[in-house]
Design an enzyme around this catalytic site. Structure first.
Site: not given
Ligand SMILES: Cc1cc2nc3c(=O)[nH]c(=O)nc-3n(C[C@H](O)[C@H](O)[C@H](O)COP(=O)(O)OP(=O)(O)OC[C@H]3O[C@@H](n4cnc5c(N)ncnc54)[C@H](O)[C@@H]3O)c2cc1C
Lengths: 300, 410
Positions: B146-149, B264
């Site tokens: 899944q290529g989202y992030s 999901e």
């Molecule tokens: C084990 C694992 C597997 C993953 N696998 C995939 C994958 O296969 N494909 C994919 O696309 N992604 C994947 N991800 C990524 C995942 O979707 C992201 O980690 C997630 O969306 C959060 O983004 P971030 O890590 O950049 O944190 P950030 O968005 O930077 O958030 C950091 C903190 O800030 C908080 N925050 C952010 N915005 C707000 C707001 N507006 N109000 C209050 N708090 C806020 C968050 O809740 C969090 O606590 C994976 C992540 C993990 C840990």
């Protein structure tokens, strides 16, 4: 000592130590020697000495220093060092560096560490092993107290670093056009962690003072400080990981090293519930002064 | 690890909250139980109680197992019959997953295809896409990621920068994805990319299917704090995919991506079975290994009670889904509740381990499983939409607020 550790690379030391054995066997001992660690005697009866030891452990914890500094300081009276273990499960961090050390159990009984039974390294404890010991004999409680207090300070140092990283991350990381620090959900978590650590700091300071003035009588205060340390670790690391998002879950990030660093300290000789039971047992037997004295059976 | 231990917590839940199961579900349950007993043996034994993305040692065996499941009609059971499924409903799915995890069967590595992109294609794909992609997904022959992030698009998914432009009959893709689970093991990636130059936020995005094995793609695995390298950075430098590999209309990728995200969060309900097993392993350890289990009584009871609530919420979500009702914000509630529950359980696992927890590197021990539960539970409140984002969604609904974080994973 903080600045010496920072100059030496801070958390790079622990990352390097995994593949370069001399970091732990040569580099860090030399660094600690230069910082004057060998001159500190926490048993001297001078509160400044144990406070200096506590600050050194805090600085070491702050960079997840891969070295048994708590044991080295707590062993100031014995030849090399001293480590507090669970007698049934003597899992020890850096046990490979402890040949010729002594081990104590939580009642003060002593034995010699004569080697490591097996290497028991895991991702959470890359330098751990099981201590091989000889026969146990009775001993005093004070090394147990000194060890426990210093360990609390070391974990405090790690938690402070984890919180500092989280604060920095909240300022730097932008999502939805704002730094995370602008979101109240983040602010509240940081505030909660800050309150938790502020409380822990007061409690571990009180534990040092209590040891300096009451010696062996300070057991309850010190075990209580350990309870506070264990609870603060759980709460603060939860916040730190949450604020970091996925990046804090990676092995490269300092947070992962800091959060794994205290695993053995938090479990051995007793984890949360064991330590709580120990505190209750100690209050029952010796009473508890704190701010308002609580009478125990021993003080009637 | 004893199989009885895993059964324990589930059995207790069943006693307390008997399932009023449909006849079809009960029949499927019995048939699947017998099948698992006969098939989860022999060469598949090393997978018992393990499996999933972290289990790098057993990855190929895991894939083989999933191919075997598929060949015998036990994969993709909710998919319609014409795509190799059983057209199973919610109750049957519940029974199926329940039996699967009770048997100690391995976590799935093909779930991104089976539970996320497969259903998305059924909803938004062209007949050609369905014909091309679904059969190998069902047979676990092509693996998906899944290529989202992206580095700057985590919670704020609409901040995506990876872009694709159409050259003749080919999309040319440049940019970077990150945290892509199983990227290094995958044949295909379903990705959200910017296809309209100068567009912003949710507009101008498209949902592309991109083959992973090509010179324009570089995958750099990232080691996690759990020790395994499940996720990776994925760099696109002139990567290509053919023009027809866009799902939904060009520029309308956001709504397709949200459909996947809905699946999901539904999939997240399946975590319940995994969670029940994790709790059972913990309970088992406390009963069999610790001298005095009373110390953990209160936390175990709390954990158990909340797990029962999670099951109830999950069943309700499944029922709503099946009835074609909207499951938002129920899915957010499920995600928030479940991931918080698992984080608490992780901390409980850490506590019950005591000093022994640090001493094992043998992946087949209970101690290792508990340690993994603890370390992994750190990720649960982060992936698939963080706890804070779920709270935002729920609060917005409850307080009737305007959307404050347009473009989040909601
Ligand atoms: C084990 C694992 C597997 C993953 N696998 C995939 C994958 O296969 N494909 C994919 O696309 N992604 C994947 N991800 C990524 C995942 O979707 C992201 O980690 C997630 O969306 C959060 O983004 P971030 O890590 O950049 O944190 P950030 O968005 O930077 O958030 C950091 C903190 O800030 C908080 N925050 C952010 N915005 C707000 C707001 N507006 N109000 C209050 N708090 C806020 C968050 O809740 C969090 O606590 C994976 C992540 C993990 C840990």
């Amino acid at each position: 000592m903080s600045s010496a550790l920072r100059r030496a690379g801070g958390t790079d030391l622990v990352k390097r130590a995994v593949t370069e054995p001399t970091v732990r066997t040569v580099e860090i001992p030399a660094l600690l020697e230069r910082a004057g660690l060998g001159d500190i005697n926490p048993y001297s009866g001078d509160i400044n000495e144990i406070a200096a030891a506590a600050y050194a452990c805090r600085a070491a914890g702050a960079v997840a220093l891969p070295f048994p500094i708590v044991g080295q300081l707590a062993g100031a009276q014995s030849a090399l060092g001293l480590v507090l273990v669970s007698r049934t499960q003597p899992v020890v961090d850096h046990v490979d560096l402890m040949t010729g050390w002594q081990a104590v159990d939580r009642f003060g009984s002593r034995t010699d560490v004569v080697g490591a039974v097996e290497s028991a390294r895991t991702i959470s404890a890359p330098f751990a092993g099981i201590a091989k010991t000889t026969t146990w004999s009775e001993g005093e409680i004070s090394p147990v107290l000194v060890y426990l207090v210093l360990e609390c300070w070391s974990v405090l140092g790690s938690l402070e670093s984890a919180l500092a990283l989280s604060v920095q991350h909240a300022k730097d990381r932008v999502q939805f056009g704002s730094p995370l620090s602008r979101y109240q959900a983040i602010q509240f978590q940081i505030a909660d962690a800050y309150v938790e650590l502020g409380g822990l700091e007061v409690i571990v300071e009180q534990a040092v003072a209590s040891y300096a003035s009451h010696g062996a009588q300070s057991l309850t205060d010190i075990v209580a400080a350990r309870v506070a340390m264990l609870e603060a670790a759980e709460k603060c690391l939860r916040v730190a990981h949450q604020i970091h998002g996925a990046v804090g879950f990676t092995d490269e990030h300092d947070l992962a090293w800091l959060s794994r660093h205290g695993h053995i300290a938090r479990r051995s000789p007793l984890g949360v519930s064991g330590t709580l039971a120990w505190a209750a047992e100690s209050i029952e037997r010796h009473g508890f002064d704190g701010l308002f004295p609580v009478m125990g059976a021993g003080r009637e | 690890m004893s199989e009885t231990g895993w059964r324990h917590a589930n059995d207790l839940l069943d006693d307390l909250f008997p399932l009023r199961e449909s006849a079809a579900a009960t029949a499927l349950r019995g048939e699947f139980r017998a099948w698992l007993k006969a098939n989860l043996t022999g060469r598949f034994t090393p997978l018992i109680g393990r499996g999933g993305a972290w289990d790098e040692e057993n990855f190929s065996l895991n894939v083989e197992w999933e191919r075997h499941l598929a060949a015998e009609g036990w994969a993709c059971i909710t998919w319609p019959k014409e795509f190799g499924g059983r057209s199973a409903g919610a109750a049957e799915l519940f029974a199926y997953r329940d039996e699967y995890f009770r048997a100690g069967a391995p976590e799935r590595v093909n779930f991104l295809a089976e539970d996320l992109v497969g259903p998305t294609l059924m909803k938004h794909g062209t007949p050609e896409q369905i014909d091309r992609f679904l059969p190998p997904m069902q047979r676990a022959e092509e693996m998906w990621c899944q290529g989202y992030s992206e580095p700057d698009a985590g919670s704020d998914l609409a901040n995506i920068r990876t872009r694709a432009r159409l050259q003749g009959d080919t999309w040319v893709i440049d940019g970077q994805k990150t945290w892509t689970s199983l990227a290094a093991r995958s044949d295909w990636c379903f990705a959200l990319v910017r296809t309209e130059q100068g567009s912003a936020r949710r507009a101008g995005l498209s949902y592309l299917l991109i083959p992973m094995d090509q010179p324009g793609i570089e995958v750099r695995p990232i080691r996690q704090m759990t020790g395994s390298a499940e996720f990776a950075e994925v760099f696109f430098d002139g990567a290509v995919t053919s023009a027809e590999n866009v799902v939904g209309a060009v520029g309308e990728g956001w709504s397709v991506a949200m459909a996947t995200l809905g699946f999901e969060r539904d999939w997240f309900m399946s975590r319940y079975f995994r969670f029940a097993r994790d709790l059972a392993v913990t309970v088992d350890y406390v009963r069999n290994t610790l001298g005095d289990p009373r110390a953990f009584e209160e936390r175990i009871v709390r954990s158990f009670t909340e797990l029962a609530a999670f099951r109830a919420i999950g069943l309700q979500t499944l029922a709503a889904h099946e009835a074609g009702e909207s499951t938002s914000p129920l899915t957010s509630l499920t995600k928030l509740f479940g991931s918080s529950w698992h984080r608490d359980l992780g901390e409980l696992s850490f506590s019950v381990l005591g000093a022994a927890g640090a001493q094992t590197h043998d992946q087949n021990t209970v101690e290792h499983a508990l340690q993994r539960t603890f370390l992994y539970s750190r990720a649960e409140p982060i992936f698939a939409g963080t706890n804070e984002i779920q709270r935002n969604i729920i609060a917005r609904r409850m307080l009737e607020l305007p959307s404050s974080t347009a473009g989040s994973r909601s």
